[in-house]
Design a protein around this motif. Structure first.
Motif, PDB file in Angstrom:
ATOM      1  N   ALA A 189       0.829  -1.201   0.000  1.00  0.00           N
ATOM      2  CA  ALA A 189       0.000   0.000   0.000  1.00  0.00           C
ATOM      3  C   ALA A 189       0.867   1.255   0.000  1.00  0.00           C
ATOM      4  CB  ALA A 189      -0.927   0.001   1.210  1.00  0.00           C
ATOM      5  N   LEU A 190       1.901   1.263   0.814  1.00  0.00           N
ATOM      6  CA  LEU A 190       2.783   2.427   0.869  1.00  0.00           C
ATOM      7  C   LEU A 190       3.526   2.618  -0.444  1.00  0.00           C
ATOM      8  CD1 LEU A 190       4.191   2.080   4.504  1.00  0.00           C
ATOM      9  CD2 LEU A 190       2.378   3.606   3.684  1.00  0.00           C
ATOM     10  N   ASP A 191       3.854   1.530  -1.114  1.00  0.00           N
ATOM     11  CA  ASP A 191       4.492   1.619  -2.433  1.00  0.00           C
ATOM     12  C   ASP A 191       3.561   2.273  -3.455  1.00  0.00           C
ATOM     13  OD1 ASP A 191       6.804   0.421  -1.512  1.00  0.00           O
ATOM     14  OD2 ASP A 191       6.313  -1.576  -2.280  1.00  0.00           O
ATOM     15  N   ASP A 230      -3.133  -2.919  12.347  1.00  0.00           N
ATOM     16  CA  ASP A 230      -2.465  -1.756  12.912  1.00  0.00           C
ATOM     17  C   ASP A 230      -3.288  -0.487  12.694  1.00  0.00           C
ATOM     18  OD1 ASP A 230      -0.724   0.125  13.847  1.00  0.00           O
ATOM     19  OD2 ASP A 230       0.926  -0.387  12.489  1.00  0.00           O
ATOM     20  N   LEU A 231      -4.010  -0.062  13.726  1.00  0.00           N
ATOM     21  CA  LEU A 231      -4.836   1.140  13.616  1.00  0.00           C
ATOM     22  C   LEU A 231      -4.011   2.382  13.310  1.00  0.00           C
ATOM     23  CD1 LEU A 231      -7.341   0.597  16.577  1.00  0.00           C
ATOM     24  CD2 LEU A 231      -7.873   0.474  14.135  1.00  0.00           C
ATOM     25  N   LYS A 232      -2.731   2.376  13.689  1.00  0.00           N
ATOM     26  CA  LYS A 232      -1.875   3.523  13.416  1.00  0.00           C
ATOM     27  C   LYS A 232      -1.672   3.742  11.920  1.00  0.00           C
ATOM     28  CE  LYS A 232       0.706   3.249  17.769  1.00  0.00           C
ATOM     29  NZ  LYS A 232       2.037   3.011  18.389  1.00  0.00           N
ATOM     30  N   MET A 233      -1.886   2.681  11.133  1.00  0.00           N
ATOM     31  CA  MET A 233      -1.750   2.835   9.681  1.00  0.00           C
ATOM     32  C   MET A 233      -2.807   3.778   9.120  1.00  0.00           C
ATOM     33  SD  MET A 233       0.916   1.309   8.571  1.00  0.00           S
ATOM     34  CE  MET A 233       0.588   1.374   6.795  1.00  0.00           C
ATOM     35  N   PHE A 282      -2.050   6.625   6.494  1.00  0.00           N
ATOM     36  CA  PHE A 282      -2.751   6.818   5.225  1.00  0.00           C
ATOM     37  C   PHE A 282      -3.310   8.236   5.126  1.00  0.00           C
ATOM     38  CE2 PHE A 282      -3.911   2.002   5.232  1.00  0.00           C
ATOM     39  CZ  PHE A 282      -2.632   1.694   4.804  1.00  0.00           C
ATOM     40  N   TYR A 283      -3.880   8.703   6.243  1.00  0.00           N
ATOM     41  CA  TYR A 283      -4.468  10.049   6.264  1.00  0.00           C
ATOM     42  C   TYR A 283      -3.385  11.096   6.003  1.00  0.00           C
ATOM     43  CZ  TYR A 283      -7.250  14.047   7.860  1.00  0.00           C
ATOM     44  OH  TYR A 283      -7.923  15.236   7.928  1.00  0.00           O
ATOM     45  N   ASP A 284      -2.245  10.933   6.654  1.00  0.00           N
ATOM     46  CA  ASP A 284      -1.149  11.893   6.478  1.00  0.00           C
ATOM     47  C   ASP A 284      -0.611  11.884   5.051  1.00  0.00           C
ATOM     48  OD1 ASP A 284      -1.399  12.551   9.133  1.00  0.00           O
ATOM     49  OD2 ASP A 284       0.305  11.346   9.803  1.00  0.00           O
ATOM     50  N   LEU A 285      -0.736  10.744   4.367  1.00  0.00           N
ATOM     51  CA  LEU A 285      -0.298  10.647   2.974  1.00  0.00           C
ATOM     52  C   LEU A 285      -1.344  11.173   1.993  1.00  0.00           C
ATOM     53  CD1 LEU A 285       1.430   7.137   3.056  1.00  0.00           C
ATOM     54  CD2 LEU A 285       2.547   9.347   2.677  1.00  0.00           C
ATOM     55  N   GLY A 286      -2.491  11.600   2.521  1.00  0.00           N
ATOM     56  CA  GLY A 286      -3.507  12.230   1.675  1.00  0.00           C
ATOM     57  C   GLY A 286      -4.805  11.484   1.510  1.00  0.00           C
ATOM     58  N   MET A 334     -11.503   6.030  12.243  1.00  0.00           N
ATOM     59  CA  MET A 334     -11.709   6.820  11.029  1.00  0.00           C
ATOM     60  C   MET A 334     -12.542   8.055  11.332  1.00  0.00           C
ATOM     61  SD  MET A 334     -12.228   3.792   8.166  1.00  0.00           S
ATOM     62  CE  MET A 334     -12.407   4.919   6.764  1.00  0.00           C
ATOM     63  N   ASN A 335     -13.541   7.918  12.180  1.00  0.00           N
ATOM     64  CA  ASN A 335     -14.308   9.083  12.626  1.00  0.00           C
ATOM     65  C   ASN A 335     -13.395  10.102  13.305  1.00  0.00           C
ATOM     66  OD1 ASN A 335     -17.633   7.801  13.618  1.00  0.00           O
ATOM     67  ND2 ASN A 335     -16.694   8.100  11.620  1.00  0.00           N
TER      68      ASN A 335
END
Length: 420
Positions: free
Chosen positions: A109-111, A160-163, A167-171, A211-212
């Protein structure tokens, strides 16, 4: 005889006048539709174009031919079709649900995020990333295409909820909870094994809450009916279906029932219309094509066409070439724009104009006979005008409704943070 001739001439003149009037009316309608389409801010909430970007060799700045490249989205075609903005999906097919596989999925996903961001960096004069409606409007005024990001399949976060924060920080501004099979978050609408949790799993409930908190939109396309209702029940803000249809019009488990649509409207959410023909209209089966497709998938040990993305570079190239040949030999029958707008008509009559939009699933299977790629999106507006939708209605369908949800989800995040 003279009377007969006179009568015939009168009929011919009347017919000619009628045809002329009809042609003038069509010209006026097309002119009106073109004007509305040009002025509306248009958004498609789901495209799988990152699959093309991540494998390399695809030039998004080039006007690619949809039928020879099997691609439906690029900047020139977006401009030609009057499409201002599109959500690129960071998509992962469902894989094994093991610790090792989840770690591999997170890396994959990060790729894909990296492939999207690299593309945007290299084409900064033509497109730009947006994370809010306000940013989208600003970018649109410059003439650039607007790119949003979503994640398709919660499999990408593992346990991993931290992901989600990553994801949010990546847009990313939405995540589709699952795909065509169950995952550790929830039940899918199309898993042949059936339900595991009768909706959300305990992890899934945590995902909805997180997510909320982040202000990330919950996408219920692909989820089972019970998962849908669990998400509605738990979410404090509106949810969306970024690429779905009305089950009353096309009886497919991926589509939403009337009761689900009513619940979505009560929640304040929106359904974005998928243009994958199988979800728009019941297509007569083609045993020859189905057998050929099954053989292709078995040959490469994949479940569906999207599974090609998991193959090696050499296998992908070979599988895609075979797929293109298969398409030529056994062309798929496609639904039409009129068939698609039948879904919008049904949804609007049932729950109102404020809860429907557009999410074609281009590059993930979306295609109509007369809206085969983004370059033909004006045809959707023409049919909406033909059916009597107003300029205001069409603007809501093209972006107003989805942007309302984006703002509500962002506002919900702010309110929750302020309560702490």
């Amino acid at each position: 005889m003279k009377t007969l001739i006179r009568s015939t001439l009168i009929s011919c003149f009347a017919l000619s006048a009628s045809v002329a009037m009809s042609q003038e009316a069509d010209k006026a309608l097309l002119k009106k539709a073109k004007k509305i389409h040009e002025k509306a801010f248009t958004v498609d909430t789901h495209a799988d174009t990152p699959m093309l970007l991540s494998r390399g060799g695809f030039d998004i700045t080039k006007d690619n031919d949809a039928r020879t490249t099997n691609s439906k989205v690029d900047y020139p075609r977006m401009k030609r079709g009057g499409l201002d903005a599109i959500f690129f999906a960071v998509y992962l097919g469902q894989g094994p649900r093991t610790t090792e596989a989840h770690e591999a999925a997170k890396k994959r996903a990060l790729d894909i995020f990296e492939a999207v961001n690299t593309t945007l960096k290299n084409t900064s004069s033509e497109a730009e990333l947006a994370t809010t409606p306000e940013e989208a409007y600003r970018i649109g005024k410059t003439g650039k295409r607007v790119i949003f990001i979503g994640v398709e399949n919660g499999y990408a976060m593992g346990h991993d909820l931290k992901m989600l924060q990553k994801f949010y920080d990546l847009g990313a501004r939405y995540m589709t909870l699952c795909h065509s099979s169950n995952n550790d978050i929830c039940d899918s609408s199309t898993d042949p094994k059936g339900a595991e949790y009768q909706g959300l799993s305990p992890l899934g409930e945590q995902v909805v809450k997180e997510m909320n908190r982040l202000g990330m939109i919950i996408d219920v396309s692909h989820v089972s009916d019970s998962t849908f209702y669990d998400a509605i029940r738990l979410s404090k803000v509106p949810i969306v279906a970024t690429h779905s249809g009305a089950r009353a019009i096309c009886n497919h488990p991926r589509n939403l029932t009337d009761d689900m649509l009513k619940a979505l409207a009560k929640n304040g959410g929106v359904i974005q219309l998928n243009l994958l023909s199988d979800y728009i209209k019941t297509i007569p089966p083609s045993p020859e094509r189905e057998a050929a497709m099954k053989g292709l998938y078995e040959k490469y040990n994949i479940k569906d066409r999207r599974g090609m993305a998991t193959l090696s570079e050499e296998q992908q190239k070979q599988a895609r070439a075979e797929f293109m040949e298969l398409n030529k030999k056994y062309p798929v029958q496609l639904a039409t724009v009129k068939d698609a707008i039948d879904h919008i008509d049904h949804i609007v009559k049932l729950i109102g104009i404020d809860h429907v939009g557009m999410g074609a699933d281009f590059d993930g299977g979306g295609a109509l006979a007369d809206c085969f790629d983004v370059s033909q999106y004006e045809n959707m507006t023409i049919e909406l005008v033909r059916r009597g939708y107003s300029k205001k209605d069409i603007e809501k369908i093209w972006s107003g409704n989805f942007f309302r949800v984006m703002k509500a989800v962002e506002k919900g995040k702010t309110q929750e943070v302020s309560l702490k």
